[in-house]
Design an enzyme around this catalytic site. Structure first.
Site, PDB file in Angstrom:
ATOM      1  N   ARG A   1      38.939  25.835  40.761  1.00  0.00           N
ATOM      2  CA  ARG A   1      38.065  25.047  41.629  1.00  0.00           C
ATOM      3  C   ARG A   1      37.803  23.662  41.046  1.00  0.00           C
ATOM      4  NH1 ARG A   1      33.638  29.645  41.111  1.00  0.00           N
ATOM      5  NH2 ARG A   1      35.633  30.746  40.966  1.00  0.00           N
TER       6      ARG A   1
ATOM      7  N   LYS B   1      41.286  35.414  28.845  1.00  0.00           N
ATOM      8  CA  LYS B   1      41.663  36.629  29.566  1.00  0.00           C
ATOM      9  C   LYS B   1      42.183  37.683  28.595  1.00  0.00           C
ATOM     10  CE  LYS B   1      43.248  34.170  33.741  1.00  0.00           C
ATOM     11  NZ  LYS B   1      42.367  34.790  34.750  1.00  0.00           N
TER      12      LYS B   1
ATOM     13  N   ASP C   1      49.743  31.340  38.568  1.00  0.00           N
ATOM     14  CA  ASP C   1      48.504  30.686  38.979  1.00  0.00           C
ATOM     15  C   ASP C   1      48.751  29.316  39.601  1.00  0.00           C
ATOM     16  OD1 ASP C   1      45.806  31.162  39.288  1.00  0.00           O
ATOM     17  OD2 ASP C   1      45.230  30.188  37.417  1.00  0.00           O
TER      18      ASP C   1
ATOM     19  N   LYS D   1      46.458  24.307  44.222  1.00  0.00           N
ATOM     20  CA  LYS D   1      46.136  24.574  42.819  1.00  0.00           C
ATOM     21  C   LYS D   1      47.429  24.840  42.055  1.00  0.00           C
ATOM     22  CE  LYS D   1      44.093  28.206  39.903  1.00  0.00           C
ATOM     23  NZ  LYS D   1      43.401  29.516  39.916  1.00  0.00           N
TER      24      LYS D   1
ATOM     25  N   GLU E   1      38.618  27.700  36.472  1.00  0.00           N
ATOM     26  CA  GLU E   1      39.138  26.335  36.360  1.00  0.00           C
ATOM     27  C   GLU E   1      39.812  25.835  37.634  1.00  0.00           C
ATOM     28  OE1 GLU E   1      42.661  28.375  36.689  1.00  0.00           O
ATOM     29  OE2 GLU E   1      40.937  28.965  35.481  1.00  0.00           O
TER      30      GLU E   1
ATOM     31  N   ASP F   1      47.490  30.072  32.880  1.00  0.00           N
ATOM     32  CA  ASP F   1      46.038  30.189  32.741  1.00  0.00           C
ATOM     33  C   ASP F   1      45.690  31.238  31.691  1.00  0.00           C
ATOM     34  OD1 ASP F   1      43.322  30.097  33.029  1.00  0.00           O
ATOM     35  OD2 ASP F   1      43.284  31.222  34.921  1.00  0.00           O
TER      36      ASP F   1
ATOM     37  N   ASP G   1      37.348  30.071  32.706  1.00  0.00           N
ATOM     38  CA  ASP G   1      38.355  30.772  33.502  1.00  0.00           C
ATOM     39  C   ASP G   1      38.145  30.549  34.995  1.00  0.00           C
ATOM     40  OD1 ASP G   1      40.625  32.313  33.827  1.00  0.00           O
ATOM     41  OD2 ASP G   1      39.545  34.214  33.862  1.00  0.00           O
TER      42      ASP G   1
END
Length: 432
Positions: free
Chosen positions: A282, A208, A219, A196, A280, A201, A278
């Site tokens: 996956r 967030k 991230d 990933k 995202e 993010d 949020d």
């Protein structure tokens, strides 16, 4: 006093003037690390590295006959900070130990530097490019790679990466790297790594808080970690074909960003309703897992800073391990233990796949209802995108890859924790 501080090990207690059970004592240009009797010398040595760096000591040399490889490495892990400036001499060791230590430093330092980079400098295309260049520099004749971005992703059916990243002016990107040391273009792919790479993010429209967003340059830790793991495996002599997929995007808010209620349909026909922008990670990993599945590799491992739920369960010390194959999960945990890293299995069973219902699609991207296991349902989402119901797949939720604030073992920032575990798993599955 010499400009270089010599660091020596001893099992003796520190003189009383340094305090009860003191870790360090000093004399002229020497410091002694007092290992104590708790049976955790590596932890004590890493703590010593942190203390010396925190004291502003920047130039040290390991001295004496008591330094074994793992203690040298532990000290190096602690004697680090993101601002740099440290100089560390490891002392005399065998050629094999020197090669192993250099392979670890090359891999882990790259991981830490990439995670600690600013989101202005580390963006989807730069992450993919730097990873490709880094691995290719280690084995120029054995590595090729391609980078796909922007509308290309949509045209190729990589809908998750495209949708998550389309809200940014900097296009989403997929790196596909082929390490093939066999010299045979038709050699089977022994394993695939998927990472990933969300370089920042914001949470998207499920935005967030400022505090939660402040560390979201990290991230992309999964992408950095699997890249570092492949680098370490190459340094250790990996002789099998491995493919690396990095799923890179910025998850931002704009008039073109994906929204709650959108439905994504993947190349395998699965449709996904977006109930939380949020969640995202996956969504982008699904594309990488499908691409890895297309290779026919008998082993797939993905790594991601995927859920706060895993961090709540295990803190910042352990990485979480999931698989539909309990034996494979336990092998991964054992690989971590053998490498001096920490990992712990969390539950994943077929019923977790049923905890992501949607009224409008095959599944939603987050679980429904109160009291559900967020880390397990995230892993269950990913299990829908690998062959054989995930029997030859491992997911690592990297709770331990980043340190928000410094601790007695780690500087703030990227840690590289997990690199050795994944490299060891490559050796297990590729070389038997």
């Amino acid at each position: 006093m010499s400009a270089t501080m010599k660091v020596m090990l001893t099992t003796d207690a520190a003189p009383a003037c340094w305090g009860d059970k003191a870790l360090l004592s000093f004399q002229n240009d020497e410091v002694r690390v007092h290992l104590g009797e708790n049976g955790e010398p590596a932890r004590r040595v890493q703590q010593a590295g942190r203390k010396l760096d925190g004291m502003g000591i920047k130039d040290v040399a390991l001295a004496g006959d008591d330094w074994i490889l793992e203690l040298r490495w532990a000290f190096a892990q602690g004697f680090y900070n993101a601002k740099g400036g440290q100089r560390l001499e490891f002392g005399d060791m065998s050629a094999g130990e020197q090669a192993e230590l250099e392979a670890r430093r090359t891999a882990v330092n790259w991981v830490r530097e990439m995670i600690n980079g600013t989101p202005e400098d580390v963006y989807p295309a730069s992450l993919a490019t730097e990873a490709g260049k880094f691995i290719q520099s280690l084995a120029p004749a054995a590595v090729t790679y391609r980078i796909y971005s922007g509308e290309q992703l949509k045209d190729l059916g990589h809908i998750g990466i495209y949708e998550v990243g389309r809200g940014s002016t900097r296009p989403p990107t997929l790196l596909e790297l082929d390490f093939n040391p066999t010299g045979n273009a038709d050699a089977p792919v022994a394993a695939c790594l998927v990472g990933k790479g969300i370089t920042f993010d914001s949470g998207g429209y499920s935005i967030k808080s400022s505090d939660g967003m402040s560390v979201m340059k990290s991230d992309m830790g999964g992408a950095a970690t699997v890249t570092g793991a492949l680098a370490l495996a190459i340094g250790r002599g990996l002789a099998s074909r491995v493919k690396l997929f990095l799923c890179c995007a910025e998850n931002l808010v704009s008039g073109h960003a994906f929204k709650l209620g959108d439905i994504l349909t993947y190349r395998n026909g699965l449709s996904v309703e977006i109930l939380n922008t949020d969640a995202e990670g996956r969504l982008v990993l699904a594309d990488g897992l499908l691409a890895a599945s297309d290779t026919g590799a008998p082993f797939i491992l993905d790594a991601a800073t995927l859920t706060g739920a895993a961090k709540m369960a295990l803190g910042r010390d352990y990485n979480a391990v999931f698989s539909m194959n309990d034996e494979l999960a336990l092998q991964t945990v054992q690989a971590a233990k053998d490498e001096g890293e920490k990992a712990w299995p969390l539950p994943l069973e077929p019923f977790h796949q049923n905890l992501l219902p949607s009224a409008f699609a095959d599944m939603a991207n987050v679980h429904a209802g109160e009291g559900q296991a967020g880390a397990s349902t995230a892993a269950a989402f990913l299990s829908r995108f690998v062959p054989d119901n995930g029997r030859q797949w491992v997911h690592m939720d990297l709770s331990g890859s980043y340190q928000k604030v410094p601790s007695d073992l780690w500087a703030a920032g990227g840690k590289g924790h997990g690199v050795r575990t994944i490299a060891a798993m490559l050796a297990r599955v590729c070389e038997g």
